[in-house]
Motif scaffolding. Structure first.
Motif, PDB file in Angstrom:
ATOM      1  N   GLN A   1       0.820  -1.220   0.000  1.00 35.19           N
ATOM      2  CA  GLN A   1       0.000   0.000   0.000  1.00 35.19           C
ATOM      3  C   GLN A   1       0.856   1.274   0.000  1.00 35.19           C
ATOM      4  OE1 GLN A   1      -2.348  -0.650   3.500  1.00 35.19           O
ATOM      5  NE2 GLN A   1      -3.643  -2.199   2.520  1.00 35.19           N
ATOM      6  N   LEU A   2       2.168   1.129   0.096  1.00 37.37           N
ATOM      7  CA  LEU A   2       3.042   2.303   0.151  1.00 37.37           C
ATOM      8  C   LEU A   2       3.246   2.894  -1.236  1.00 37.37           C
ATOM      9  CD1 LEU A   2       5.842   0.975   2.558  1.00 37.37           C
ATOM     10  CD2 LEU A   2       3.952   2.519   3.139  1.00 37.37           C
ATOM     11  N   ASP A   3       3.331   4.232  -1.294  1.00 43.74           N
ATOM     12  CA  ASP A   3       3.683   4.861  -2.570  1.00 43.74           C
ATOM     13  C   ASP A   3       5.194   4.720  -2.769  1.00 43.74           C
ATOM     14  OD1 ASP A   3       5.087   7.007  -1.261  1.00 43.74           O
ATOM     15  OD2 ASP A   3       3.188   8.064  -0.974  1.00 43.74           O
ATOM     16  N   GLU A   4       5.669   5.136  -3.930  1.00 40.17           N
ATOM     17  CA  GLU A   4       7.079   4.923  -4.282  1.00 40.17           C
ATOM     18  C   GLU A   4       8.035   5.580  -3.277  1.00 40.17           C
ATOM     19  OE1 GLU A   4      10.145   5.938  -7.923  1.00 40.17           O
ATOM     20  OE2 GLU A   4       8.009   5.757  -8.382  1.00 40.17           O
ATOM     21  N   SER A   5       7.767   6.787  -2.878  1.00 39.61           N
ATOM     22  CA  SER A   5       8.624   7.504  -1.941  1.00 39.61           C
ATOM     23  C   SER A   5       8.629   6.829  -0.563  1.00 39.61           C
ATOM     24  CB  SER A   5       8.143   8.958  -1.816  1.00 39.61           C
ATOM     25  OG  SER A   5       8.865   9.629  -0.825  1.00 39.61           O
ATOM     26  N   SER A   6       7.466   6.455  -0.085  1.00 46.67           N
ATOM     27  CA  SER A   6       7.364   5.778   1.214  1.00 46.67           C
ATOM     28  C   SER A   6       8.048   4.415   1.173  1.00 46.67           C
ATOM     29  CB  SER A   6       5.899   5.603   1.612  1.00 46.67           C
ATOM     30  OG  SER A   6       5.280   6.860   1.765  1.00 46.67           O
ATOM     31  N   MET A   7       7.910   3.724   0.040  1.00 52.78           N
ATOM     32  CA  MET A   7       8.557   2.417  -0.134  1.00 52.78           C
ATOM     33  C   MET A   7      10.084   2.593  -0.098  1.00 52.78           C
ATOM     34  SD  MET A   7       8.482  -0.863  -0.657  1.00 52.78           S
ATOM     35  CE  MET A   7       6.973  -1.433  -1.377  1.00 52.78           C
ATOM     36  N   THR A   8      10.583   3.599  -0.778  1.00 51.69           N
ATOM     37  CA  THR A   8      12.024   3.870  -0.787  1.00 51.69           C
ATOM     38  C   THR A   8      12.517   4.146   0.627  1.00 51.69           C
ATOM     39  OG1 THR A   8      11.887   4.765  -3.040  1.00 51.69           O
ATOM     40  CG2 THR A   8      13.827   5.378  -1.738  1.00 51.69           C
ATOM     41  N   ASN A   9      11.789   4.995   1.355  1.00 59.81           N
ATOM     42  CA  ASN A   9      12.177   5.300   2.731  1.00 59.81           C
ATOM     43  C   ASN A   9      12.146   4.052   3.617  1.00 59.81           C
ATOM     44  OD1 ASN A   9      12.685   8.006   2.314  1.00 59.81           O
ATOM     45  ND2 ASN A   9      10.591   8.629   2.779  1.00 59.81           N
ATOM     46  N   TRP A  10      11.125   3.217   3.438  1.00 61.93           N
ATOM     47  CA  TRP A  10      11.012   2.001   4.230  1.00 61.93           C
ATOM     48  C   TRP A  10      12.206   1.071   3.958  1.00 61.93           C
ATOM     49  CZ3 TRP A  10      10.468  -3.249   3.128  1.00 61.93           C
ATOM     50  CH2 TRP A  10      10.210  -4.049   4.247  1.00 61.93           C
ATOM     51  N   ILE A  11      12.556   0.909   2.687  1.00 62.80           N
ATOM     52  CA  ILE A  11      13.686   0.050   2.312  1.00 62.80           C
ATOM     53  C   ILE A  11      14.983   0.592   2.910  1.00 62.80           C
ATOM     54  CG2 ILE A  11      15.134  -0.719   0.381  1.00 62.80           C
ATOM     55  CD1 ILE A  11      12.502  -0.862  -1.294  1.00 62.80           C
ATOM     56  N   ILE A  12      15.187   1.899   2.831  1.00 62.78           N
ATOM     57  CA  ILE A  12      16.399   2.512   3.394  1.00 62.78           C
ATOM     58  C   ILE A  12      16.435   2.309   4.905  1.00 62.78           C
ATOM     59  CG2 ILE A  12      17.546   4.724   3.861  1.00 62.78           C
ATOM     60  CD1 ILE A  12      16.626   5.577   1.003  1.00 62.78           C
ATOM     61  N   ASN A  13      15.324   2.565   5.575  1.00 61.17           N
ATOM     62  CA  ASN A  13      15.269   2.414   7.036  1.00 61.17           C
ATOM     63  C   ASN A  13      15.515   0.973   7.471  1.00 61.17           C
ATOM     64  OD1 ASN A  13      14.842   5.138   7.470  1.00 61.17           O
ATOM     65  ND2 ASN A  13      12.615   4.948   7.454  1.00 61.17           N
TER      66      ASN A  13
END
Length: 169
Positions: free
Chosen positions: A33-45
């Motif tokens: 359900q994450l958008d691209e930016s949120s997905m990127t941040n989640w992966i980085i975190n």
């Protein structure tokens, strides 16, 4: 697939995936359900959290190995054949990993540490007993009394006999 990859990596490295991911319920569903930016941040975190956990685990393992090695020295310093190979075999680590970890943690090589430990024990014996130098050498793990004398003089600036005479005055 990314969640599964993180999960497998954590499992293969004895890490608690749920703890690292923040104990999020239905994570597979939520990630979709994450958008691209949120997905990127989640992966980085997640990557940063896993990296920090690995670093912390390695540091604590390294410290434990060094402490175990120091305990081996305390227990076995009087054995003339005690060596880096023996300690590494006892600890189940490679010589190169151990040597670099030991130097990084203590600031000195293992052999220097062992020699210093033996010399400290020898200094105590010189001051607190009337034993001959060759006997003290034996007791602290030197098979060659001549080499012991040279090492003792290098450390203290005088022979064991001179050292005892000077310090006992």
């Amino acid at each position: 697939e990314i969640v599964s990859g993180f999960f497998k990596f954590c499992a293969n490295n004895s890490m608690d995936f749920n703890e690292i991911s923040g104990n999020v319920q239905n994570l597979y569903e939520r990630v979709t359900q994450l958008d691209e930016s949120s997905m990127t941040n989640w992966i980085i975190n997640m990557s940063m959290a896993i990296s920090e956990k690995l670093r912390s685990t390695r540091n604590s393992t390294s410290r434990r190995i060094i402490t175990d090695a120091q305990n081996i020295v305390k227990d076995r310093y009087m054995e003339p054949d005690l060596s880096l190979d023996d300690v590494c075999a006892d600890l189940g680590v490679s010589n190169s990993y151990f040597s670099s970890s030991f130097k990084k943690e203590t600031g000195q090589s293992f052999v220097s540490y062992l020699t210093d430990y033996r010399m400290d024990r020898a200094e105590e014996l010189v001051l607190n007993t009337d034993e001959k130098s060759y006997k003290i050498a034996e007791k602290v793990g030197f098979s060659d009394p001549h080499y012991f004398g040279i090492s003792f003089k290098k450390m203290t600036g005088c022979t064991p006999t001179e050292y005892a005479r000077e310090k006992r005055r």
